[in-house]
Design a protein around this motif. Structure first.
Motif, PDB file in Angstrom:
ATOM      1  N   PRO A 162      39.065  29.912  54.888  1.00 63.18           N
ATOM      2  CA  PRO A 162      39.920  30.553  53.797  1.00 63.18           C
ATOM      3  C   PRO A 162      40.580  29.362  52.843  1.00 63.18           C
ATOM      4  O   PRO A 162      40.559  29.411  51.598  1.00 63.18           O
ATOM      5  CB  PRO A 162      40.865  31.396  54.372  1.00 63.18           C
ATOM      6  N   LYS A 163      41.224  28.514  53.433  1.00 62.75           N
ATOM      7  CA  LYS A 163      41.994  27.382  52.675  1.00 62.75           C
ATOM      8  C   LYS A 163      41.161  26.625  51.636  1.00 62.75           C
ATOM      9  O   LYS A 163      41.427  26.134  50.839  1.00 62.75           O
ATOM     10  CB  LYS A 163      42.863  26.457  53.582  1.00 62.75           C
TER      11      LYS A 163
ATOM     12  N   ARG B  56      39.739  28.214  48.883  1.00 62.14           N
ATOM     13  CA  ARG B  56      40.625  28.469  47.797  1.00 62.14           C
ATOM     14  C   ARG B  56      40.668  27.164  47.246  1.00 62.14           C
ATOM     15  O   ARG B  56      40.474  26.975  45.841  1.00 62.14           O
ATOM     16  CB  ARG B  56      42.184  28.627  48.513  1.00 62.14           C
TER      17      ARG B  56
ATOM     18  N   LEU C 213      47.656  36.195  53.312  1.00 63.21           N
ATOM     19  CA  LEU C 213      48.104  35.524  52.156  1.00 63.21           C
ATOM     20  C   LEU C 213      49.299  34.394  52.479  1.00 63.21           C
ATOM     21  O   LEU C 213      49.289  33.123  51.963  1.00 63.21           O
ATOM     22  CB  LEU C 213      48.703  36.229  51.223  1.00 63.21           C
TER      23      LEU C 213
ATOM     24  N   ASP D 184      45.755  32.453  40.126  1.00 60.89           N
ATOM     25  CA  ASP D 184      45.583  31.987  41.620  1.00 60.89           C
ATOM     26  C   ASP D 184      45.721  32.861  42.391  1.00 60.89           C
ATOM     27  O   ASP D 184      44.816  32.809  43.549  1.00 60.89           O
ATOM     28  CB  ASP D 184      46.352  30.707  41.622  1.00 60.89           C
ATOM     29  N   ALA D 185      46.802  33.654  42.340  1.00 62.77           N
ATOM     30  CA  ALA D 185      47.064  34.791  43.381  1.00 62.77           C
ATOM     31  C   ALA D 185      46.024  35.814  43.638  1.00 62.77           C
ATOM     32  O   ALA D 185      45.482  36.186  44.817  1.00 62.77           O
ATOM     33  CB  ALA D 185      48.234  35.497  43.070  1.00 62.77           C
TER      34      ALA D 185
ATOM     35  N   ILE E 208      46.068  50.415  45.110  1.00 59.41           N
ATOM     36  CA  ILE E 208      45.556  50.719  43.962  1.00 59.41           C
ATOM     37  C   ILE E 208      44.218  50.750  43.879  1.00 59.41           C
ATOM     38  O   ILE E 208      43.313  49.744  44.080  1.00 59.41           O
ATOM     39  CB  ILE E 208      46.033  49.695  42.922  1.00 59.41           C
TER      40      ILE E 208
ATOM     41  N   VAL F 232      37.025  44.318  38.970  1.00 61.28           N
ATOM     42  CA  VAL F 232      36.749  45.387  37.983  1.00 61.28           C
ATOM     43  C   VAL F 232      37.394  44.394  36.826  1.00 61.28           C
ATOM     44  O   VAL F 232      38.393  43.743  36.951  1.00 61.28           O
ATOM     45  CB  VAL F 232      37.341  46.577  38.101  1.00 61.28           C
TER      46      VAL F 232
ATOM     47  N   ARG G  74      53.345  31.688  40.489  1.00 56.61           N
ATOM     48  CA  ARG G  74      53.452  32.431  39.166  1.00 56.61           C
ATOM     49  C   ARG G  74      54.750  32.177  38.440  1.00 56.61           C
ATOM     50  O   ARG G  74      54.497  32.246  37.216  1.00 56.61           O
ATOM     51  CB  ARG G  74      53.189  33.838  39.461  1.00 56.61           C
TER      52      ARG G  74
ATOM     53  N   GLY H  85      41.103  50.988  41.968  1.00 63.22           N
ATOM     54  CA  GLY H  85      40.687  51.109  40.778  1.00 63.22           C
ATOM     55  C   GLY H  85      41.312  49.836  39.773  1.00 63.22           C
ATOM     56  O   GLY H  85      42.077  49.230  40.571  1.00 63.22           O
TER      57      GLY H  85
ATOM     58  N   ASP I  57      51.442  41.555  46.270  1.00 64.92           N
ATOM     59  CA  ASP I  57      49.991  41.101  46.382  1.00 64.92           C
ATOM     60  C   ASP I  57      49.164  42.346  47.223  1.00 64.92           C
ATOM     61  O   ASP I  57      48.058  42.929  46.825  1.00 64.92           O
ATOM     62  CB  ASP I  57      49.717  39.772  46.784  1.00 64.92           C
TER      63      ASP I  57
ATOM     64  N   SER J 119      46.412  45.192  46.038  1.00 61.61           N
ATOM     65  CA  SER J 119      45.148  45.096  46.427  1.00 61.61           C
ATOM     66  C   SER J 119      44.739  46.103  47.212  1.00 61.61           C
ATOM     67  O   SER J 119      43.285  46.754  46.814  1.00 61.61           O
ATOM     68  CB  SER J 119      44.785  43.829  47.229  1.00 61.61           C
TER      69      SER J 119
ATOM     70  N   GLY K 128      50.640  26.170  41.705  1.00 60.97           N
ATOM     71  CA  GLY K 128      49.699  27.350  41.578  1.00 60.97           C
ATOM     72  C   GLY K 128      50.678  28.629  41.816  1.00 60.97           C
ATOM     73  O   GLY K 128      50.095  29.905  42.199  1.00 60.97           O
TER      74      GLY K 128
ATOM     75  N   ILE L  19      34.944  47.469  33.093  1.00 57.51           N
ATOM     76  CA  ILE L  19      36.017  48.903  32.900  1.00 57.51           C
ATOM     77  C   ILE L  19      35.189  49.618  31.784  1.00 57.51           C
ATOM     78  O   ILE L  19      35.250  50.831  31.649  1.00 57.51           O
ATOM     79  CB  ILE L  19      37.087  48.310  32.443  1.00 57.51           C
TER      80      ILE L  19
ATOM     81  N   ILE M 269      47.315  31.311  54.235  1.00 58.98           N
ATOM     82  CA  ILE M 269      46.584  30.546  53.026  1.00 58.98           C
ATOM     83  C   ILE M 269      47.596  29.901  52.097  1.00 58.98           C
ATOM     84  O   ILE M 269      47.442  28.820  51.324  1.00 58.98           O
ATOM     85  CB  ILE M 269      45.816  31.394  52.291  1.00 58.98           C
ATOM     86  N   ARG M 270      48.892  30.418  51.691  1.00 63.23           N
ATOM     87  CA  ARG M 270      49.813  29.709  50.949  1.00 63.23           C
ATOM     88  C   ARG M 270      50.724  28.806  51.900  1.00 63.23           C
ATOM     89  O   ARG M 270      51.754  28.361  51.389  1.00 63.23           O
ATOM     90  CB  ARG M 270      50.629  31.079  50.335  1.00 63.23           C
TER      91      ARG M 270
ATOM     92  N   GLU N 296      43.398  34.190  45.832  1.00 62.34           N
ATOM     93  CA  GLU N 296      43.750  34.263  47.126  1.00 62.34           C
ATOM     94  C   GLU N 296      43.705  35.692  47.608  1.00 62.34           C
ATOM     95  O   GLU N 296      43.158  35.678  48.982  1.00 62.34           O
ATOM     96  CB  GLU N 296      45.179  33.704  47.182  1.00 62.34           C
ATOM     97  N   ARG N 297      43.876  36.889  47.019  1.00 60.35           N
ATOM     98  CA  ARG N 297      43.919  37.974  47.488  1.00 60.35           C
ATOM     99  C   ARG N 297      42.346  38.425  47.726  1.00 60.35           C
ATOM    100  O   ARG N 297      42.149  38.891  48.799  1.00 60.35           O
ATOM    101  CB  ARG N 297      44.202  38.879  46.421  1.00 60.35           C
TER     102      ARG N 297
ATOM    103  N   ARG O 153      45.672  27.782  25.929  1.00 62.24           N
ATOM    104  CA  ARG O 153      45.332  26.240  26.528  1.00 62.24           C
ATOM    105  C   ARG O 153      44.200  26.433  27.604  1.00 62.24           C
ATOM    106  O   ARG O 153      43.147  25.687  27.679  1.00 62.24           O
ATOM    107  CB  ARG O 153      46.352  25.854  27.257  1.00 62.24           C
TER     108      ARG O 153
ATOM    109  N   ILE P 252      39.979  36.131  48.684  1.00 66.33           N
ATOM    110  CA  ILE P 252      39.511  35.560  49.968  1.00 66.33           C
ATOM    111  C   ILE P 252      40.112  36.257  51.296  1.00 66.33           C
ATOM    112  O   ILE P 252      39.150  36.349  52.216  1.00 66.33           O
ATOM    113  CB  ILE P 252      39.980  34.126  50.093  1.00 66.33           C
TER     114      ILE P 252
ATOM    115  N   MET Q 227      46.548  41.713  54.864  1.00 65.75           N
ATOM    116  CA  MET Q 227      46.646  40.842  53.397  1.00 65.75           C
ATOM    117  C   MET Q 227      47.768  40.082  53.443  1.00 65.75           C
ATOM    118  O   MET Q 227      47.561  38.954  53.087  1.00 65.75           O
ATOM    119  CB  MET Q 227      46.400  41.816  52.394  1.00 65.75           C
TER     120      MET Q 227
ATOM    121  N   PHE R  88      40.410  46.467  45.545  1.00 65.76           N
ATOM    122  CA  PHE R  88      40.204  46.378  44.075  1.00 65.76           C
ATOM    123  C   PHE R  88      41.094  45.252  43.620  1.00 65.76           C
ATOM    124  O   PHE R  88      42.150  45.212  43.706  1.00 65.76           O
ATOM    125  CB  PHE R  88      40.483  47.542  43.305  1.00 65.76           C
ATOM    126  N   GLU R  89      40.256  44.287  42.677  1.00 67.21           N
ATOM    127  CA  GLU R  89      41.131  43.284  41.848  1.00 67.21           C
ATOM    128  C   GLU R  89      40.676  43.306  40.593  1.00 67.21           C
ATOM    129  O   GLU R  89      39.269  43.472  40.178  1.00 67.21           O
ATOM    130  CB  GLU R  89      40.529  42.005  42.518  1.00 67.21           C
ATOM    131  N   THR R  90      41.555  43.491  39.742  1.00 67.72           N
ATOM    132  CA  THR R  90      41.439  43.735  38.251  1.00 67.72           C
ATOM    133  C   THR R  90      41.259  42.217  37.613  1.00 67.72           C
ATOM    134  O   THR R  90      42.479  41.430  37.537  1.00 67.72           O
ATOM    135  CB  THR R  90      42.467  44.364  37.519  1.00 67.72           C
TER     136      THR R  90
END
Lengths: 802, 370
Positions: free
Chosen positions: B37-38, B41, A360, B68-69, A383, B87, A171, A385, A376, A380, A169, B208, A363-364, B72-73, B236, B75, A356, B226-228
């Motif tokens: 939290p784990k 996840r 992280l 996945d990240a 930013i 968002v 990136r 928005g 990350d 989070s 998992g 948005i 959790i990782r 995690e953020r 796939r 949580i 954070m 915020f998480e986009t």
């Protein structure tokens, strides 16, 4: 995965014995954890020779690299000129970099060897030899933005690792590496780390087909490296071999007789064919994100990690807090920078970011937060928005900080190529700040101050050598004929890795920039066949202050004689005419320009009549050349050719089936010398009017050509406007729409004042006034609605009537 | 699964997985969290290793794809003092993610405020049962608690859907609650202070495309991380999402036919290409203005499948698929129809010639684009 990574059974395949005469240490380039365990291992193993993966023809540069006055990053810059076509039939030039950062295990191994006063050296094939043994588009011959010697792609592009990244998992490979190697291995023993690396590299090797390794040149390189290792093992009791982890299993098998070594012969090349230089490098260039294929992302961040680890090694402390400190420090720098940009990052944001990255990491299952947790938490918490190009400034700031800005510096004893020396001396003379990472700006009063003219020429010369050093922001652009009357120039400049590498590339051509520019120009001219391109080179040489006219007059003459391209000759006329006209302004003797101008002009005139049937796509360029020739004969330089040119135009006008735009243009030019041609022009336009539909369509093109050379014809009297009116009225609607762009283009030659005057004449035809034509009364919405309703009713009734 | 719901809430739909995870969860967890939290996840991102629960092997499947990240953020944000704001474009599974997070953290995903232009402050904080209010005066019994009130008093997550549809001044009523973690009910006098219990937090979602309707104040923004959530970039994965979602829906609706994976792949590729504006082979496509989300693709697929179940003898027809696609894409402007036709006449035509098979059939069905 955990089982594989921590598997001890790997030592049964590649034994690790601290007492063995040859010990292999696998690395990833620029990895702090590799450097950390490497130094620990050297203390324990106490080798009397350290061998490092790298082309052996760079051995003479090791003292420079490890000199205490050398500031990293620096890079070895290799070049190989394939003039003997041993690599491919194309006979291309090749170059690549081998960067060294403070965190590079290769650098730390060589530095440690110097400190211990033991033998060390590179063991790989010379660069040219690697190229010769690599298939096209494979290994080191793969097209990359920045060519590098190191071969990290075995790790990062391996299918096995791609599958592992997907499964865990993460990136990308770099995140995987940081999580399972950089941070995790800080807490284990060196032996554990080596076991993990051996396992990892063994599995990758198992998943790489032999055929690929042959094509990449990997197998032959390993043969050569093994040859060198065995040679050194004969004279040393403990040899430590530091190579990319991928080679470790291969080298182990060769050195221990499990696979047979085939002797590799190398060619003998002179320095003009193959050489290597040390050069200052930057973190920016070493960043994997900037196209450098074999390194870690954001090297500045890992450089700070390495500094922390090195301190722990020196003080015999545990490195538990190193990552925490660097992550916190980088986060604070990012917050500060964001606040400077008025992004308002509060203490609460910072505190939330710290929670954070710690969370992280937990959790990782990471023992310390790292670069990816840092990214990350900034995304989070900083930013507010949606993340997009306008809101991601904090991430961009973080990326800049984590990449690092530092530029390396070579020690004073470093061998400097004469061309680089010349560049630095001239920069000093001109007081240019070439060691600053920020782009500099300078304004040059080139006609008032001779030194400024020299600097301008220096910039032009460096641009000619494609160093990317200087950029002209303002000033006369003689090549493109823009702002020719400007007497000042504004330039920006910045020394980059590209500057140094370009200068090294040209080092074989001469010792000074001026000399090299002259040689490169003459080589270019030697192969050139088009007079336009050759004349452009004359302009470039003029800007660079390099006189090639005398030595190459015969060659230029030949090019003009053999050039049968009307447009190329037209370009040459333009450039030589410009050089001639600038002679007084720049205070130079340009008699050769006058000579070549006359030659090209005469050839152009001879070819002119045959151009009347030119294709519509080329007509605009042809009209431009005709106009230029007319302007030249109207001046003083070729005034004796005036009548010849006009007669040529008249001959063109008599030809059958002329291209309409060029025909219009030529008639317009004749009208400039003989107003009686107005009638002829009117007749020609009438002819288009009374012809077939296609002919009428061509009328618009004719007008475009005519207006390009004689727009005053419309402004004198009303006849012409009347004829145009008839032409437009005669066109059916669909055809009018078709020719409308052409008509618009034709009228674009007029100034706004002239358009106003034409509008007045057009209005008079319909008994109207200019003011009525230009300012129609406003139609209100409700009135328009009534009209629309009425129209609907009427149309409806007519439908019923049908 | 119970058949009492058209769409069962997450905690019912995945009850077994949640129970199994809870029973095997030994990691540290924040106060009042149902799972650590784990484990949260694992619940959302899945695990290849099955969990043994009551003698049964239970596989926890992946429920959120593509980032996945981000999960995690989310949580970690919810374990901290800030709210979480998701968002993104419509149909990018923001709501689904917020439901999954709420169900895993608090055991319920239904404690939700639905934001609309008509949302008022009392819908967010509390209102009164007027009959009781008249009878007994302002007492706790007469108070009608809002989801926010419930979240605070029980220490659970409150979901605020479509927060930007709510007028800005109403949104701002959250500021004090999120800062001080206290809700004041002045009518109750000394009993009027409701202190949030540990475990309380807010997950907001905002499209948005709604931005500009009711922009959030910067004071409120500061209370959220915020998480986009972006559309899935991997075809796939998009195919897998379509298959997973449709399988769940057909099961709930007793449609007993297997999901046609070839059609799912075709639809995933079509949506991906129309959304990105470029085909797999590099042909540039005029992007439709309509939302080309995975959720829309799921809906198009399900409609086609139910049509096949009820009217077409269990065989998914590409004619129906094309018509449903037409209806989903051509909503806002006539230009979208032209864009869709253009896509068929270039990209699908190319695929029909090169690959043939199902793509040829799809290309033939272009006549149903109207």
């Amino acid at each position: 995965m955990e089982r594989i990574l921590h598997g001890k059974e790997i030592f049964e395949i590649i034994p690790f014995d601290i007492n063995s005469s040859v010990l292999f240490f696998p690395i990833r380039h620029h990895s702090p954890i590799c450097s950390y365990h490497l130094l620990k291992l050297i203390d324990e193993y106490k080798p009397d020779c350290i061998l490092v993966e790298g082309p052996e023809n760079a051995n003479r540069l090791i003292p420079v690299l490890t000199d205490e006055n050398t500031v990293l990053p620096v890079a070895f810059y290799y070049y190989y000129k394939d003039s003997r076509k041993l690599v491919s039939e194309d006979g291309e030039d090749y170059k690549c970099y081998y960067p060294f950062l403070n965190a590079s295990p290769e650098y730390n191994a060589l530095l440690k060897a110097r400190q211990m006063n033991i033998d060390c050296g590179f063991i790989d094939l010379p660069y040219g030899e690697i190229l010769i043994h690599t298939a096209e588009d494979k290994g080191i011959r793969k097209e990359r933005e920045i060519q590098s010697y190191n071969d990290d792609y075995y790790l990062s592009e391996n299918k096995f690792f791609k599958a592992i990244c997907e499964k865990t998992g993460v990136r990308n490979f770099d995140e995987f590496w940081e999580r399972y190697f950089e941070t995790d291995s800080l807490y284990g023993t060196t032996e554990d780390f080596i076991a993990k690396m051996y396992t990892d590299c063994y599995l990758i090797r198992e998943n790489t087909p032999e055929e690929d390794m042959i094509k990449d040149g990997c197998i032959i390189r390993e043969q050569y490296m093994a040859q060198n290792i065995l040679k050194e093992a004969e004279t040393h009791s403990k040899v430590l071999v530091v190579t990319g982890g991928f080679h470790t299993p291969g080298l182990y098998n060769l050195v221990n007789g499990k696979n047979k070594i085939k002797k590799v012969k190398v060619h003998s090349f002179g320095e003009d064919i193959q050489n290597v230089y040390a050069m200052s490098y930057s973190f920016e260039a070493a960043d994997a994100l900037n196209g450098y294929a074999s390194g870690m992302q954001n090297p500045g961040f890992y450089d700070n990690v390495w500094k922390g680890l090195a301190e722990c090694l020196d003080n015999h402390e545990e490195p538990n807090e190193v990552y925490n400190n660097v992550v916190m420090d980088t986060l604070l720098k990012c917050a500060k920078k964001s606040n400077k940009a008025n992004l308002l990052i509060t203490m609460s944001d910072i505190s939330s970011a710290v929670t954070m990255y710690d969370g992280l990491a937990l959790i990782r299952d990471k023992k310390s937060p790292g670069l990816y947790e840092l990214y990350d938490c900034v995304q989070s918490c900083f930013i507010k928005g949606e993340v997009n190009a306008s809101s991601d400034l904090p991430i961009r700031f973080l990326s800049e900080i984590a990449t690092g800005k530092e530029i390396g510096k070579l020690c004073d004893t470093a061998e400097k190529i004469p061309l680089m020396k010349d560049f630095e001396e001239l920069s000093r003379k001109y007081r240019l700040k070439i060691n600053d990472i920020i782009e500099q700006k300078t304004e040059l009063d080139i006609f008032a101050k001779p030194l400024h003219m020299e600097i301008s020429r220096f910039f032009y010369r460096l641009n000619f050598l494609k160093t990317g050093f200087a950029k002209r922001l303002k000033g006369a652009d003689l090549i493109n004929n823009i702002d020719r009357s400007r007497i000042r120039e504004v330039w920006s400049y910045k020394r980059t890795v590209k500057t140094d590498s370009a200068l090294i590339d040209y080092s074989a051509y001469g010792g000074t920039i001026e000399e090299v520019c002259a040689i490169v120009s003459s080589r270019f001219l030697k192969d050139e066949q088009k007079s336009g391109n050759a004349a452009k080179l004359y302009v470039e040489c003029f800007l660079m202050g390099i006189d090639i006219s005398e030595n190459f007059a015969d060659k230029m003459n030949d090019i003009i004689i053999n050039d049968g391209d009307f447009f190329s000759l037209g370009k040459a006329v333009y450039y030589f005419n410009m050089l001639y006209s600038l002679r007084k302004m720049y205070g130079v003797d340009n008699s050769t320009s006058e000579y070549f101008l006359t030659k090209c002009f005469q050839k152009n005139i001879i070819m002119l009549p045959s151009m009347i049937n030119v294709s519509p796509e080329d007509s605009a360029e042809c009209i431009k050349i005709c106009k230029m020739l007319y302007n030249i004969v109207s001046g003083d330089i070729l005034s004796g050719e005036y009548n010849t040119l006009i007669e040529t135009f008249k001959a063109m006008a008599e030809k059958e089936n002329p291209e309409p735009a060029l025909y219009g243009g030529v008639l317009g030019l004749i009208y400039g010398s003989d107003v009686s041609y107005k009638l002829r022009i009117e007749n020609a336009l009438q002819g288009y009017l009374s012809g077939t539909e296609d002919m009428r369509k061509n009328g618009a093109s004719f007008l475009r050509g005519l207006f390009a050379t004689a727009r005053d014809i419309v402004l004198v009297g009303n006849e012409f406007v009347n004829i145009i009116d008839k032409l437009i009225k005669a066109l059916p609607m669909d055809m009018f729409i078709e020719v409308l762009p052409e008509l618009r283009l034709a009228f674009s030659y007029f100034t706004p004042g002239e358009i106003d005057s034409i509008a007045e004449k057009a209005a008079a035809i319909y008994n109207s006034k200019k003011s009525e034509l230009m300012n129609k009364p406003q139609i209100y919405d409700d009135l328009y609605a009534v009209g629309a309703e009425l129209e609907k009713i009427i149309l409806g009734q007519s439908e019923v009537g049908k | 699964m119970s058949q009492k719901y058209i769409k069962p809430p997450v905690e019912i739909r995945y009850a077994k997985e949640l129970e199994a995870l809870k029973a095997n969860d030994t990691a540290r967890k924040p106060e009042n969290w149902v799972l650590s939290p784990k484990a949260v996840r694992t619940f959302i991102l899945g695990s290849k290793t099955p969990i043994t629960y009551n003698g049964e092997k239970i596989t926890v499947n992946k429920k959120f794809f593509g980032n996945d990240a981000l999960v995690e953020r989310c949580i970690i944000t919810l374990a901290g003092s800030r709210g979480l704001m998701l968002v993104g474009e419509p149909g990018t599974a923001k709501t689904m993610l917020s439901e999954l997070l709420s169900a895993a953290i608090s055991g319920t995903s239904t404690n939700t405020v639905q934001g609309t232009a008509g949302t008022t402050e009392d819908m967010i904080k509390y209102s009164w049962n007027y009959a009781l209010l008249l009878a007994k005066g302002p007492v706790k019994e007469a108070l009608v608690p809002s989801p926010l009130y419930v979240g605070m008093s029980k220490g659970i997550i409150t979901r605020f859907e479509e927060i930007t549809r709510t007028p800005a001044e109403i949104q701002d009523s959250l500021i004090s609650v999120m800062s001080d973690k206290v809700l004041n009910v002045p009518e109750l006098e000394e009993d009027g202070l409701i202190f949030a219990k540990p475990g309380f937090n807010i997950i907001g979602t905002a499209n948005i495309r709604d931005k500009g309707v009711n922009e959030m104040s910067s004071a409120l923004k500061r209370r959220f991380n915020f998480e986009t959530v972006n559309p899935v970039k991997d075809v796939r994965l998009e195919k897998q999402i379509i298959i997973n979602e449709v399988e769940q829906t057909v099961l709930a609706n007793k449609i007993e036919m297997p999901v046609d994976t070839d059609v799912a792949e075709l639809l995933a590729i079509t949506y991906h290409e129309l959304r990105e504006g470029i085909s797999e082979s590099g042909i540039k496509i005029d992007k439709p203005s309509a939302v080309m989300s995975t959720a829309e693709a799921v809906s198009v697929f399900y409609q086609t499948m139910s049509n096949a179940w009820y009217y077409e003898d269990d065989k998914m027809s590409l004619k129906d698929l094309t018509e449903n696609l037409n209806n989903a894409v051509c909503k806002d402007t006539k230009d979208d129809l032209e864009r869709l036709k253009g896509y068929f006449n270039t990209v699908i035509k190319f695929k029909a010639e090169k690959i043939g098979g199902i793509w040829k059939e799809f290309y033939t069905a272009r006549k149903y684009l109207k």
